[in-house]
Every structure is written in C-alpha cells, then in structure tokens.
Enzyme design. Structure first.
Site, PDB file in Angstrom:
ATOM      1  N   ASP A 196       0.838  -1.210   0.000  1.00  0.00           N
ATOM      2  CA  ASP A 196       0.000   0.000   0.000  1.00  0.00           C
ATOM      3  C   ASP A 196       0.873   1.260   0.000  1.00  0.00           C
ATOM      4  OD1 ASP A 196      -2.311   1.552   0.146  1.00  0.00           O
ATOM      5  OD2 ASP A 196      -2.452   1.422   2.328  1.00  0.00           O
ATOM      6  N   ASN A 207      -2.769 -10.755  -4.206  1.00  0.00           N
ATOM      7  CA  ASN A 207      -2.628 -12.211  -4.236  1.00  0.00           C
ATOM      8  C   ASN A 207      -1.301 -12.567  -3.585  1.00  0.00           C
ATOM      9  OD1 ASN A 207      -5.010 -12.986  -5.591  1.00  0.00           O
ATOM     10  ND2 ASN A 207      -4.143 -12.190  -7.496  1.00  0.00           N
ATOM     11  N   ARG A 211     -10.340  11.301 -11.467  1.00  0.00           N
ATOM     12  CA  ARG A 211      -9.610  11.344 -10.186  1.00  0.00           C
ATOM     13  C   ARG A 211      -9.050   9.980  -9.784  1.00  0.00           C
ATOM     14  NH1 ARG A 211     -12.221  12.733  -5.390  1.00  0.00           N
ATOM     15  NH2 ARG A 211     -14.341  12.553  -6.165  1.00  0.00           N
ATOM     16  N   LYS A 212      -9.311   8.956 -10.603  1.00  0.00           N
ATOM     17  CA  LYS A 212      -8.860   7.600 -10.234  1.00  0.00           C
ATOM     18  C   LYS A 212      -7.488   7.281 -10.835  1.00  0.00           C
ATOM     19  CE  LYS A 212     -12.699   6.039 -11.784  1.00  0.00           C
ATOM     20  NZ  LYS A 212     -13.778   5.212 -12.294  1.00  0.00           N
TER      21      LYS A 212
HETATM   22  C1  LIG Z   1      -3.637  11.552   2.642  1.00  0.00           C
HETATM   23  C2  LIG Z   1      -2.582  11.869   1.618  1.00  0.00           C
HETATM   24  C3  LIG Z   1      -1.235  12.064   2.233  1.00  0.00           C
HETATM   25  C4  LIG Z   1      -0.278  12.790   1.314  1.00  0.00           C
HETATM   26  C5  LIG Z   1       1.085  12.887   1.884  1.00  0.00           C
HETATM   27  C6  LIG Z   1       1.964  11.740   1.453  1.00  0.00           C
HETATM   28  C7  LIG Z   1       2.766  11.218   2.545  1.00  0.00           C
HETATM   29  C8  LIG Z   1       3.166   9.928   2.658  1.00  0.00           C
HETATM   30  C9  LIG Z   1       2.730   8.949   1.688  1.00  0.00           C
HETATM   31  C10 LIG Z   1       2.825   7.569   2.227  1.00  0.00           C
HETATM   32  C11 LIG Z   1       2.011   6.658   1.354  1.00  0.00           C
HETATM   33  C12 LIG Z   1       0.801   6.248   2.092  1.00  0.00           C
HETATM   34  C13 LIG Z   1      -0.042   5.344   1.263  1.00  0.00           C
HETATM   35  C14 LIG Z   1      -1.104   4.786   2.111  1.00  0.00           C
HETATM   36  C15 LIG Z   1      -2.428   5.279   1.649  1.00  0.00           C
HETATM   37  C16 LIG Z   1      -3.513   4.775   2.530  1.00  0.00           C
HETATM   38  O1  LIG Z   1      -3.429   3.750   3.101  1.00  0.00           O
HETATM   39  S1  LIG Z   1      -4.908   5.719   2.643  1.00  0.00           S
HETATM   40  C17 LIG Z   1      -5.815   4.917   3.943  1.00  0.00           C
HETATM   41  C18 LIG Z   1      -6.871   3.976   3.458  1.00  0.00           C
HETATM   42  N1  LIG Z   1      -7.825   4.633   2.658  1.00  0.00           N
HETATM   43  C19 LIG Z   1      -8.840   5.345   3.168  1.00  0.00           C
HETATM   44  O2  LIG Z   1      -8.995   5.497   4.346  1.00  0.00           O
HETATM   45  C20 LIG Z   1      -9.780   5.979   2.177  1.00  0.00           C
HETATM   46  C21 LIG Z   1     -11.215   5.969   2.658  1.00  0.00           C
HETATM   47  N2  LIG Z   1     -12.083   6.341   1.571  1.00  0.00           N
HETATM   48  C22 LIG Z   1     -12.356   7.632   1.294  1.00  0.00           C
HETATM   49  O3  LIG Z   1     -11.949   8.552   1.997  1.00  0.00           O
HETATM   50  C23 LIG Z   1     -13.160   7.915   0.050  1.00  0.00           C
HETATM   51  O4  LIG Z   1     -13.935   6.810  -0.280  1.00  0.00           O
HETATM   52  C24 LIG Z   1     -12.257   8.286  -1.163  1.00  0.00           C
HETATM   53  C25 LIG Z   1     -11.463   9.559  -0.836  1.00  0.00           C
HETATM   54  C26 LIG Z   1     -11.292   7.158  -1.543  1.00  0.00           C
HETATM   55  C27 LIG Z   1     -13.148   8.578  -2.355  1.00  0.00           C
HETATM   56  O5  LIG Z   1     -14.163   9.431  -1.924  1.00  0.00           O
HETATM   57  P1  LIG Z   1     -14.616  10.654  -2.821  1.00  0.00           P
HETATM   58  O6  LIG Z   1     -13.548  11.625  -3.014  1.00  0.00           O
HETATM   59  O7  LIG Z   1     -15.882  11.139  -2.228  1.00  0.00           O
HETATM   60  O8  LIG Z   1     -14.845   9.966  -4.211  1.00  0.00           O
HETATM   61  P2  LIG Z   1     -16.180   9.449  -4.904  1.00  0.00           P
HETATM   62  O9  LIG Z   1     -16.864  10.648  -5.476  1.00  0.00           O
HETATM   63  O10 LIG Z   1     -16.939   8.547  -3.997  1.00  0.00           O
HETATM   64  O11 LIG Z   1     -15.566   8.561  -6.087  1.00  0.00           O
HETATM   65  C28 LIG Z   1     -14.697   9.143  -7.066  1.00  0.00           C
HETATM   66  C29 LIG Z   1     -14.432   8.078  -8.106  1.00  0.00           C
HETATM   67  O12 LIG Z   1     -13.686   6.998  -7.478  1.00  0.00           O
HETATM   68  C30 LIG Z   1     -14.433   5.771  -7.574  1.00  0.00           C
HETATM   69  N3  LIG Z   1     -14.283   5.027  -6.314  1.00  0.00           N
HETATM   70  C31 LIG Z   1     -14.578   5.459  -5.088  1.00  0.00           C
HETATM   71  N4  LIG Z   1     -14.330   4.486  -4.195  1.00  0.00           N
HETATM   72  C32 LIG Z   1     -13.888   3.420  -4.894  1.00  0.00           C
HETATM   73  C33 LIG Z   1     -13.482   2.105  -4.534  1.00  0.00           C
HETATM   74  N5  LIG Z   1     -13.485   1.701  -3.269  1.00  0.00           N
HETATM   75  N6  LIG Z   1     -13.077   1.257  -5.493  1.00  0.00           N
HETATM   76  C34 LIG Z   1     -13.051   1.655  -6.804  1.00  0.00           C
HETATM   77  N7  LIG Z   1     -13.413   2.914  -7.212  1.00  0.00           N
HETATM   78  C35 LIG Z   1     -13.842   3.767  -6.265  1.00  0.00           C
HETATM   79  C36 LIG Z   1     -15.876   6.199  -7.763  1.00  0.00           C
HETATM   80  O13 LIG Z   1     -16.596   5.201  -8.409  1.00  0.00           O
HETATM   81  C37 LIG Z   1     -15.711   7.447  -8.617  1.00  0.00           C
HETATM   82  O14 LIG Z   1     -15.473   7.041  -9.944  1.00  0.00           O
HETATM   83  P3  LIG Z   1     -16.155   7.817 -11.163  1.00  0.00           P
HETATM   84  O15 LIG Z   1     -15.591   9.203 -11.126  1.00  0.00           O
HETATM   85  O16 LIG Z   1     -17.630   7.791 -10.907  1.00  0.00           O
HETATM   86  O17 LIG Z   1     -15.742   7.050 -12.379  1.00  0.00           O
END
Ligand SMILES: CCCCCC/C=C\CCCCCCCC(=O)SCCNC(=O)CCNC(=O)[C@H](O)C(C)(C)COP(=O)(O)OP(=O)(O)OC[C@H]1O[C@@H](n2cnc3c(N)ncnc32)[C@H](O)[C@@H]1OP(=O)(O)O
Length: 238
Positions: A147, A169, A192-193
């Site tokens: 991740d 996997n 945004r993806k």
């Molecule tokens: C925080 C950033 C720090 C930056 C600094 C960097 C520093 C260090 C980097 C270290 C690296 C770290 C890496 C680790 C990352 C993580 O572990 S993050 C923690 C785990 N994740 C979360 O907690 C996220 C929880 N979820 C959310 O907050 C939200 O769901 C979201 C932000 C992911 C999306 O919400 P939102 O912005 O409201 O988007 P939507 O409008 O709902 O959707 C946008 C498009 O994305 C598609 N989508 C949404 N969710 C999913 C999904 N689960 N799977 C697939 N696709 C998804 C959604 O369908 C929309 O698509 P379209 O635009 O309609 O095509």
C-alpha cells in the site's frame, strides 16, 4: 536466518516514538530513514547501492522518508480539512506507521521513483517483529508495504490521493528478515482515479511472492474531511 534475526533484535530501539507533550530535537524529526543503517543486511545494501547507481543519471530518485510529519506535508493536506487547528495538534503526535517500530525489527525500506516511467521501486527487509506464520512475514505487514509503495507511486504522479481499493494475491510466503523488491507502476488515470499495480519478488527475481492491483482516488478539495467525525481517531488522542 535466526542468527540474522538475533542480530537485528540487538540493534532495536535506536529511536523511540514521541511521548505526548514532549518536544523533539530537529535531529530526531529530520532523520531520513531511507538511508542504510546497521540493521540492513548485505542484500539490502547491495540493492540500495544498485539503485543509487541508477539514480546517478537522474532517471531514478531516492525518496527520503521521515517518521514524523514535516511541516510542509501538514500544509499540503490542510486544504482537505475544515479544522486546521485540530489537524495540526493530531499530526504533531503522529508517526508514519511503517516507521513506527524500532530500527531493524520492523519495516526497513527505501523507495526509488522514476518520473519518466511512472514507476516506484521499494527494497524492503521485513524484521522479526513482523512475523505471521512462524518464520514468515505477516500478510498485513506485506500489505502495508505494498500500500505504501503503490501510494507513493500514485501520489507522486497524481497528487494527494488515498487508497480506495487494494487487491493482493499472496503467491509464496516471504521469509522473515529476507529482502524483497516491490515493483510498482501507474497503469492508467481516469478522472480522479489512479490505477496502480505491483509485484513483490525475491532479490534474484526468481520468486514471485505477491501481486497487487489498486485504485487510488485523488482527494477533492471541495469535499472536506471532518476529523471529528472519526471518533476513534480523535478520542484516542485526548
Ligand atoms: C492523505 C494523503 C497524504 C499525502 C502525503 C503523502 C505522505 C506519505 C505517503 C505515504 C504513502 C501512504 C499510502 C497509504 C495510503 C492509505 O493507506 S490511505 C488509507 C486507506 N484509505 C482510506 O482510508 C480511504 C477511505 N475512503 C475515502 O476517503 C473515500 O472513499 C475516497 C477519498 C477514496 C473517495 O471518496 P470521494 O472523493 O468522495 O470519491 P467518490 O466521489 O466517492 O468517487 C470518485 C471516483 O472513485 C471511484 N471510487 C470510489 N471508491 C472506490 C473504490 N473503493 N473502489 C473503486 N473505485 C472507487 C468512484 O466510483 C468514482 O469514480 P467515477 O468518477 O464515478 O468514475
């Protein structure tokens, strides 16, 4: 392997996490943990040197890595949080999870990024405190590094994004204290993806340990994140 683990355990605890209310010297705050330390084994050092060599022409860049949030990072994410004061308080106590264990016993890693190819490579030595099945790395520890590496790949390409989806996997167990290479790439961007994928292989590339695909979603500044809505996080820090 056991002898190597024992050596790693002896090197534990060079840096302990901050206690609430204490201040830290800039020496502690600014330690770059992606540089070699005494707990790194020969394989880790060899790979590090190879990637440093590749970085000489500028195609690859080593990514520095800190345990504590640099002030600039707080500024970067402020825009997404309505309560900047609360964010500052919480982030001043926070540690990056993979850097939160003592030196040598947890996650030892260094990442390199290639901006032209949108690739990130992580060399990772998983220490004895990351055990799952006896003698092997815990799946959660592997997922953490996957991740983190996918995250760096996505963030460096697309800006501030969070993991929305992660599929892994696990093909072969990873021996504790061994060194693996996580090879990530950005596959495509749709709005945004950010679609990223990776594999985890042995140093000689002969063993495929794990494969993963993931979707990161770029945060939308119009959608603020309310820290207070997340009760557990907030109350834990009271
Ligand atoms: C925080 C950033 C720090 C930056 C600094 C960097 C520093 C260090 C980097 C270290 C690296 C770290 C890496 C680790 C990352 C993580 O572990 S993050 C923690 C785990 N994740 C979360 O907690 C996220 C929880 N979820 C959310 O907050 C939200 O769901 C979201 C932000 C992911 C999306 O919400 P939102 O912005 O409201 O988007 P939507 O409008 O709902 O959707 C946008 C498009 O994305 C598609 N989508 C949404 N969710 C999913 C999904 N689960 N799977 C697939 N696709 C998804 C959604 O369908 C929309 O698509 P379209 O635009 O309609 O095509």
């Amino acid at each position: 392997m056991l002898r190597r683990c024992a050596r790693l355990l002896r090197t534990t605890g060079a840096l302990c996490g901050p206690k609430r209310g204490r201040s830290f010297s800039s020496e502690v705050l600014h330690v770059d943990h992606s540089l070699p330390n005494p707990s790194w084994n020969e394989d880790m050092r060899l790979l590090f040197d190879q990637f440093m060599k590749k970085s000489e022409d500028g195609s690859w860049k080593r990514l520095p890595s800190y345990k504590y949030n640099p002030t600039e990072r707080i500024e970067d994410v402020k825009i997404f949080f309505p309560d900047a004061k609360l964010l500052k308080e919480q982030m001043s106590q926070a540690q990056l999870f993979p850097r939160s264990l003592g030196e040598g016993v947890g996650f030892e890693y260094a990442m390199f990024h290639n901006h032209v190819e949108d690739r990130t490579v992580c060399i990772f030595q998983g220490g004895p405190h990351l055990q799952g099945a006896p003698g092997f790395l815990h799946g959660g520890a592997i997922a953490t590094m996957i991740d983190s590496t996918l995250g760096m790949c996505a963030i460096l390409t697309g800006g501030i994004a969070m993991t929305a989806n992660l599929n892994i996997n696990f093909r072969r167990p990873i021996p504790l204290c061994s060194v693996v290479v996580i090879n990530c790439q950005l596959d495509r961007v749709e709005g945004r993806k950010l679609f990223v994928s990776c594999n985890v292989r042995s140093m000689d590339e002969k063993t495929l340990y794990s494969e993963a695909t993931s979707t990161f979603v770029k945060l939308d500044p119009k959608k603020k994140i309310d820290i207070r809505a997340s009760g557990a996080f907030y109350t834990n820090l009271q």
